[in-house]
Design an enzyme around this catalytic site. Structure first.
Site, mmCIF file in Angstrom:
data_model
loop_
_atom_site.group_PDB
_atom_site.id
_atom_site.type_symbol
_atom_site.label_atom_id
_atom_site.label_comp_id
_atom_site.label_asym_id
_atom_site.label_seq_id
_atom_site.Cartn_x
_atom_site.Cartn_y
_atom_site.Cartn_z
ATOM 1 N N VAL A 1 4.425 -11.566 -3.423
ATOM 2 C CA VAL A 1 3.076 -11.717 -3.949
ATOM 3 C C VAL A 1 2.965 -10.923 -5.245
ATOM 4 C CG1 VAL A 1 0.630 -11.589 -3.452
ATOM 5 C CG2 VAL A 1 2.250 -11.930 -1.589
ATOM 6 N N ASP B 1 -0.255 -16.999 12.854
ATOM 7 C CA ASP B 1 0.257 -15.661 12.559
ATOM 8 C C ASP B 1 -0.895 -14.700 12.302
ATOM 9 O OD1 ASP B 1 2.229 -13.773 12.277
ATOM 10 O OD2 ASP B 1 2.662 -14.253 10.186
ATOM 11 N N GLY C 1 3.331 -7.258 -3.218
ATOM 12 C CA GLY C 1 4.045 -7.068 -1.952
ATOM 13 C C GLY C 1 5.052 -8.159 -1.715
ATOM 14 N N LYS D 1 1.610 -16.209 -4.882
ATOM 15 C CA LYS D 1 2.645 -16.043 -3.869
ATOM 16 C C LYS D 1 3.792 -16.986 -4.216
ATOM 17 C CE LYS D 1 3.427 -16.005 1.034
ATOM 18 N NZ LYS D 1 2.913 -16.386 2.348
#
Lengths: 186, 850
Positions: free
Chosen positions: B109, B218, B102, B124
């Site tokens: 990632v 987040d 993603g 990542k």
């Protein structure tokens, strides 16, 4: 102001990082458009690259365009790069399947009509194009727009701000250059 | 390569233009004399040019939709090294990259194989487009270090942090499963047991991170991963987590994070602590209970405003199966003020665990204590007393004031008084002296004031009531909230009076209301001025530029010339033609009708466009009391060249490394001298004016050149015409008077189209023109009626200097007489040039006449 318009402004204002942000947005928009077409119409349909890119342009930019800057060139250049990547990725995937490199054998019909039936050749072309870009960025840009988005040389000229004649000359040179490069290597 | 590729290209292209093979051969031989390698190259290129090619000659215009749609999300893989492993995308450090999982806000990632330990990991990588940005890079590395310090069952484990020169990356546990977001998308609201199980695990993971001094910042469903099979919760993407000690970035006030799950303090750019994560956790639980986020909105700003000001729809309205005790827990987590929330993640974890046990085995697990609900202050209820213990506050204050008392006694004392008395200050202002602004508290109106006022109030929720006179309507309301310690100022702009905004002790609020004139009826003085303008020009309001317009304008110019004993037009020292513009009155800005038409046209346009279009309101009468000369044409390349030759001036674009063009781009072309200069900044234009003033001034006569003020520009452009353009309202006629909407790479020669009533060329289109003023959206509402100019630094980094008249490559509406664009004064704007004004009479002659 939407993302793309904002980025086009930033590029216009000399922001060197902005161009990198444009590409993914357009790339993903092209994928989304294709997915939507797929959902609404018959499966396995073919798409006109040019139409797709123009539709992306209308959706992402045109409401707020044209204004005080020359955003079209940047947009179409990024769109051409996005199309190039999609096509190259697809050619790579095909090649991998051909060599049995993937566990799940996905049934792939002819993905890209005509040319990428020869994915090796397309990948060679792409490698050559990368070299050309290092030597002659303008000629390479013409190739990307004309070859990967299917724009006519007239349109390419309009996007890059050059006359049709100039676009045609750049294309002739690039075409010979690439052909020499590919054939010289094989 | 022993030949010059550029030479090869040039000879190849010239040869290609020749008709016959024989001509080509001779030409190439002559051109490459003595350079056999060059000749061989060109010959090869030419030979190849004539040979067909199956691939190159059939551009890839058609492709399969399914293949397009299946393409991986955009990733640039340039940073990978090639790999020999079949099916691999490449290599990164000791890892073989398998595919792309993603793409997040700052990174990509990848799924990869750790070849040494033979396990699958997730990597990542900082997205390549950020790699060149040192701040992003630092932030990414800090994220990696922070996250690596946490080791917990419910937090994704970090194995390593790497830096492959090009891009830093982070190697972590690869979770096979789905994100909570994906689960909600599929399932909608979850069952009670599942909500408790997931919530409990998130709280446990957070608790571990909080113990390390980390705030995740987040927390959202997309960052909660659910491991396949066991559905174990793993918190990932400490993408924004920073050590709370790292004040450096917090202070910059940048808002980072997903607005829908953001805490109010985060949304306001205030410093956050662990309790901010607890708000986000509450928001996630709300979503799990109802299947939708608590705060929706069309834009990020709308969401932020709702996060700060609104209470979400009660959970039980959306899902009747959620028990009251869970609703209370979510409410307590989502309290606007951190001190009203449950205070630690551990507390939340224990609470949810107890409830889960009780739900699963009501017989053996006791029912946990019920939480007290928080009172939600509304206008109809009195606000609750602040629950913060007073003693703590005073202790902090003693420590702080000890330091500050020496340096900031006056400033502090007023704030301290507010704070120590548990009060807040509201000052408010409306520029219209006859319209009252009312502050409404829970028990009714607490203050009513015209002009400027100030009131001290207890904390709570307050609303604003503004009832402008019939001829005015509210244009904008600025709510600025300032807190002293920690010092913070946030401003919200609203277009209608807010019903309720939360005011805390020690805060000061500035409330600034601006009005715009509505066309229903005009006040007496405005009416008079308007009718005056209209009366003197009543014959000029036709849509088509009748000859009367030019006749009248010429007559005014001639009268003025006689009165001041000046020529109507003259040519200055650098061959620039200047035209006399007589003093006069006009209506500046666009009418409501024009803006209404434009608003429809711009419905789909960008925010910037709509802002620009809206900023030409309200239309208001303006009088220019002095005559002035203005350039008949935009300043040309040749004129600018004279300036540069005399001064060796370097334009902003030339000084900037990254500029894509400079004004010199057009010089080599023959005949370029009569193109307008463009690609220059406001500063460049000013430098030109200063040079020209100086070079034409003598001891006896001082001459002053400048950029036109906005009012001068618009007055000179309109030439008595009140329609959208100086020739009328019909854009189809635009091509007769100016260049717009063209796709040429550069502007066209000046003076190619018809002039306006004053004899000025290219006021619409060709290059857009810098003006003297700063752009300010409120200015028209408060502008002086005579000789207005907004030249005071607005201290607003987003503002810029005004650009008028639209450009050859711009849309038609940009070229309207009233449209006010803007750009940063130091920015070389590709499509912008300028024309100059010269004040009359010259400074010295004024002295002489006195």
């Amino acid at each position: 102001m939407n993302d793309v318009t904002q980025i086009l402004h930033a590029i216009h204002r000399g922001d060197r990082h902005a161009a990198g942000e444009l590409l993914p947005l357009i790339y993903d928009e092209l994928r989304k458009l294709a997915a939507r077409k797929l959902a609404s119409e018959s499966p396995r349909q073919t798409l006109q690259a040019t139409a797709l890119v123009h539709e992306a342009y209308v959706r992402l930019v045109s409401g707020s365009e044209p204004q005080d800057w020359d955003g079209r060139g940047h947009f179409f250049a990024a769109a051409a790069e996005a199309m190039r990547r999609i096509l190259i990725e697809s050619a790579r995937r095909k090649l991998r399947l051909k060599h049995g490199g993937e566990f799940d054998r996905i049934e792939l019909t002819s993905n890209i009509v005509d040319a990428t039936d020869d994915p090796e050749r397309l990948l060679e072309l792409d490698t050559a194009l990368t070299k050309l870009a290092a030597e002659d960025a303008t000629a390479a840009e013409v190739v990307k727009l004309h070859f990967f988005t299917g724009m006519s040389l007239d349109e390419v000229g309009a996007v890059l701000g050059m006359s049709r004649a100039t676009a045609y000359r750049q294309w002739s040179y690039a075409r010979s250059w690439l052909k020499c490069e590919i054939e010289g290597n094989s | 390569m022993s030949y010059n590729p550029n030479a090869a290209k040039s000879i190849f292209l010239q040869a290609l233009d020749l008709a016959s093979a024989a001509e080509r051969t001779t030409f190439v031989q002559q051109s490459c004399a003595g350079q056999p390698e060059l000749q061989a190259r060109v010959e090869l290129l030419l030979k190849t040019a004539l040979a067909p090619d199956s691939l190159l000659d059939s551009p890839l215009v058609e492709l399969d939709a399914s293949q397009m749609a299946d393409a991986a999300p955009f990733v640039s893989m340039d940073f990978l090294e090639p790999s020999d492993v079949a099916g691999s995308l490449g290599r990164l450090g000791g890892y073989t990259i398998l595919d792309v999982i993603g793409r997040g806000g700052m990174g990509i990632v990848l799924r990869a194989m750790d070849t040494k330990l033979n396990r699958v990991v997730a990597i990542k990588v900082l997205a390549p487009e950020f790699a060149g940005n040192p701040q992003a890079r630092r932030r990414f590395l800090r994220e990696a270090q922070a996250a690596a310090a946490v080791s917990h069952d419910h937090v994704v484990t970090i194995f390593a942090v790497g830096d492959n020169e090009k891009l830093p990356y982070l190697v972590m546990e690869c979770i096979v499963g789905q994100s909570l977001q994906q689960k909600i998308d599929k399932q909608g609201a979850l069952g009670l047991t599942e909500i408790l199980r997931i919530g409990m695990q998130i709280a446990a993971g957070l608790s571990a991170a909080h113990k390390q001094g980390l705030v995740h910042r987040d927390i959202k469903p997309a960052n909660i991963l659910l491991e396949n099979g066991v559905e174990r919760v793993k918190i990932t993407d400490f993408g924004l987590a920073r050590s709370i000690d790292d004040v450096g970035i917090t202070v910059s006030g940048q808002i980072a994070g997903t607005p829908q799950y953001m805490s109010p303090e985060q949304a306001m750019g205030q410093p956050v602590d662990q309790r901010s994560d607890l708000f986000s956790l509450g928001s996630v639980l709300y979503t799990l209970c109802t299947g939708r986020p608590a705060f929706g909105g069309d834009s990020a700003i709308a969401v932020l405003r709702r996060v700060c000001d609104d209470h979400p729809r009660p959970i039980t309205e959306l899902n009747t199966e959620i028990p009251d005790w869970l609703v209370t827990i979510v409410d307590r987590l989502m309290a606007k003020r951190p001190e009203d929330r449950l205070q630690t993640a551990n507390e939340v974890h224990e609470l949810l665990q107890q409830w889960l046990a009780h739900c699963q085995q009501p017989a053996s697990a006791p029912r946990p204590m019920l939480l007290a609900p928080i009172g939600i202050p509304t206008l109809s209820e009195p606000p609750p007393a602040t629950p913060t213990p007073r003693r703590n506050r005073i202790r902090v204050w003693l420590a702080v004031t000890g330091l500050l008392i020496v340096t900031l006694p006056i400033l502090m004392s007023s704030w301290f008084q507010l704070w120590s008395n548990n009060m807040a200050g509201l000052s408010f202002e409306s520029p219209d002296g006859s319209t009252a602004v009312e502050i409404v508290g829970s028990s009714g109106v607490v203050a009513r004031q015209t002009g400027w006022g100030r009131v001290i109030v207890p904390p709570g929720h307050y609303g604003l009531r503004v009832e402008p006179k019939p001829n005015l309507r509210v244009h904008e309301i600025h709510l600025e909230r300032r807190s002293m310690w920690p010092w913070r100022s946030t401003t919200v702009k609203l277009t209608s009076a807010p019903q309720a905004f939360p005011v805390s002790a020690g805060e000061r609020w500035g409330i600034w209301v601006t009005f715009e004139k509505s066309d229903v009826s005009l006040g007496p003085e405005v009416n008079e001025a308007k009718s005056d303008v209209a009366g003197s020009q009543s014959t000029l309001l036709e849509n088509e530029p009748g000859p009367e317009l030019s006749d009248q304008a010429r007559k005014q110019q001639e009268d003025c010339a006689r009165q001041f004993n000046l020529p109507v037009s003259e040519t200055n020292s650098i061959g620039m033609k200047l035209t006399l513009i007589p003093p006069g009155k006009f209506l500046m800005g666009s009418s409501d009708a024009e803006r209404a038409t434009l608003a429809k046209e711009l419905e789909q346009a960008s925010e910037y466009d709509r802002f620009v279009a809206q900023s030409s309101a309200p239309q208001h009468p303006v009088e220019l009391t002095q005559p002035f000369y203005i350039g008949q044409h935009e300043v040309t390349v040749a004129q600018f060249q004279t300036f540069v030759s005399a001064t060796n001036y370097q334009t902003s674009a030339e000084r900037a490394e990254s500029a894509r063009f400079t004004w010199k781009k057009f010089i080599p072309e023959s005949g370029a001298e009569t193109r307008p200069v463009c690609g220059i900044s406001w500063m460049d234009a000013i430098a030109f004016c200063e040079w020209l003033s100086e070079s034409e001034s003598t001891e006896a006569v001082k001459r002053h050149y400048d950029l036109p003020t906005e009012a001068q520009w618009e007055y000179a452009c309109r030439g008595g015409q009140r329609a959208a353009w100086h020739f009328g309202d019909l854009s189809v006629n635009l091509s007769e008077y100016g260049f717009v909407g063209l796709q040429t790479p550069m502007p066209l020669h000046v003076g190619q189209r018809r002039p306006n009533a004053f004899g000025l060329y290219d006021m619409h289109g060709n290059v857009s023109e810098w003006c003297r003023d700063w752009h300010n959206v409120q200015f028209y509402a408060v502008s002086p009626l005579q000789d207005p100019v907004f030249d005071a630094d607005p201290k607003d980094a987003r503002s810029g200097r005004v650009v008028r008249g639209g450009s050859w490559n711009g849309a038609a509406w940009w070229s309207r007489s009233a449209t006010r664009g803007y750009d940063s004064p130091t920015l070389p704007v590709f499509s912008a040039g300028f024309r100059v004004v010269r004040t009359v009479p010259d400074a010295a002659s004024v002295e002489a006449t006195k």
